[in-house]
Design an enzyme around this catalytic site. Structure first.
Site, PDB file in Angstrom:
ATOM      1  N   ARG A  46       0.818  -1.216   0.000  1.00  0.00           N
ATOM      2  CA  ARG A  46       0.000   0.000   0.000  1.00  0.00           C
ATOM      3  C   ARG A  46       0.850   1.264   0.000  1.00  0.00           C
ATOM      4  O   ARG A  46       0.445   2.293  -0.523  1.00  0.00           O
ATOM      5  CB  ARG A  46      -0.960  -0.020   1.188  1.00  0.00           C
ATOM      6  N   ARG A  57       1.820  13.533  -9.111  1.00  0.00           N
ATOM      7  CA  ARG A  57       1.731  14.963  -8.819  1.00  0.00           C
ATOM      8  C   ARG A  57       3.020  15.692  -9.201  1.00  0.00           C
ATOM      9  O   ARG A  57       2.976  16.820  -9.689  1.00  0.00           O
ATOM     10  CB  ARG A  57       1.423  15.205  -7.344  1.00  0.00           C
ATOM     11  N   HIS A  60       2.764  16.326 -12.760  1.00  0.00           N
ATOM     12  CA  HIS A  60       1.846  17.436 -13.008  1.00  0.00           C
ATOM     13  C   HIS A  60       2.534  18.784 -12.790  1.00  0.00           C
ATOM     14  O   HIS A  60       2.164  19.777 -13.402  1.00  0.00           O
ATOM     15  CB  HIS A  60       0.615  17.339 -12.103  1.00  0.00           C
ATOM     16  N   SER A  88       8.724   0.008   7.811  1.00  0.00           N
ATOM     17  CA  SER A  88       9.816  -0.641   8.540  1.00  0.00           C
ATOM     18  C   SER A  88      11.185  -0.098   8.162  1.00  0.00           C
ATOM     19  O   SER A  88      12.112  -0.132   8.966  1.00  0.00           O
ATOM     20  CB  SER A  88       9.800  -2.148   8.269  1.00  0.00           C
ATOM     21  N   SER A 150      -2.618   0.908   8.173  1.00  0.00           N
ATOM     22  CA  SER A 150      -3.443   1.921   7.500  1.00  0.00           C
ATOM     23  C   SER A 150      -3.094   3.346   7.912  1.00  0.00           C
ATOM     24  O   SER A 150      -3.025   4.242   7.067  1.00  0.00           O
ATOM     25  CB  SER A 150      -4.926   1.671   7.746  1.00  0.00           C
ATOM     26  N   GLU A 153       0.081   4.444   6.152  1.00  0.00           N
ATOM     27  CA  GLU A 153      -0.128   4.585   4.707  1.00  0.00           C
ATOM     28  C   GLU A 153      -0.935   5.841   4.380  1.00  0.00           C
ATOM     29  O   GLU A 153      -0.601   6.568   3.441  1.00  0.00           O
ATOM     30  CB  GLU A 153      -0.807   3.326   4.163  1.00  0.00           C
ATOM     31  N   ASP A 161       1.203  14.823  -0.222  1.00  0.00           N
ATOM     32  CA  ASP A 161       0.345  15.868  -0.792  1.00  0.00           C
ATOM     33  C   ASP A 161       0.687  17.235  -0.192  1.00  0.00           C
ATOM     34  O   ASP A 161       0.712  18.243  -0.901  1.00  0.00           O
ATOM     35  CB  ASP A 161      -1.134  15.551  -0.566  1.00  0.00           C
TER      36      ASP A 161
END
Length: 186
Positions: A46, A57, A60, A88, A150, A153, A161
């Site tokens: 993930r 990005r 872009h 890890s 999760s 990630e 971002d």
């Protein structure tokens, strides 16, 4: 719990992890990305999905960026930067990529939970995200209600971002300019 209760808990976890990222490390990360001639992005599982979004990005923005392992990715050179996302910091394939990058004189940036890892010891900057999985949490850590990795990630994706926004500010770019490089195959 209902969806709104879960949403509040997840947002609280993300606020905790994202506001604990060291400002100097974040600035150095952005500086290395900005200065690199080419940026090579690597991650597994993930984390690999998250880093692909970062590579997109960067494209872009007009920055030469590649995803390590894709068929059209060239060799990294000494003026390149390898960005690795690895909770890890020990994933064998990613350790190998970092080793090769250092051998040719390229820089390495790591986004990780583990600032003492093998890749961290090679990195020019380590961005630590305090988002251990429930299995690896130490006393004092936030223990996520989310499954597995999760929280890490999600946090690494949002951090990248945020890094893009910091780069946009440095370069005087806006979304309209970036949309000009967005795929339009109609």
């Amino acid at each position: 719990m209902n969806n709104q209760e879960y949403a509040k808990k997840v947002i609280d976890e993300l606020t905790h992890t994202l506001t604990k990222i060291d400002t100097e490390d974040a600035e150095k990360f952005v500086e290395l990305v900005d200065e690199a001639n080419e940026v090579f992005c690597a991650g597994a599982g993930r984390s690999g999905f998250q880093i692909k979004g970062f590579a997109m990005r960067l494209m872009h923005m007009g920055k030469a960026s590649y995803v390590v392992g894709e068929t059209c990715t060239p060799n990294i050179k000494e003026d390149g930067l390898l960005v690795v996302c690895s909770g890890s910091g020990e994933t064998k394939s990613l350790v190998n990529h970092a080793t090769k990058a250092k051998e040719v004189g390229a820089k390495v940036a790591l986004i990780t939970i583990n600032p003492e890892s093998t890749i961290a010891k090679m990195a020019d900057v380590v961005v630590e995200i305090s988002a251990p999985s429930p299995k690896s949490a130490k006393q004092g850590d936030v223990v996520s209600i989310q499954p597995m990795g999760s929280l890490f990630e999600q946090s690494e994706g949002i951090f990248m971002d945020i890094s893009i926004m910091m780069l946009m500010e440095r370069k005087g770019l806006d979304s309209d300019t970036m949309f000009g490089r967005h795929a339009n195959m109609e």
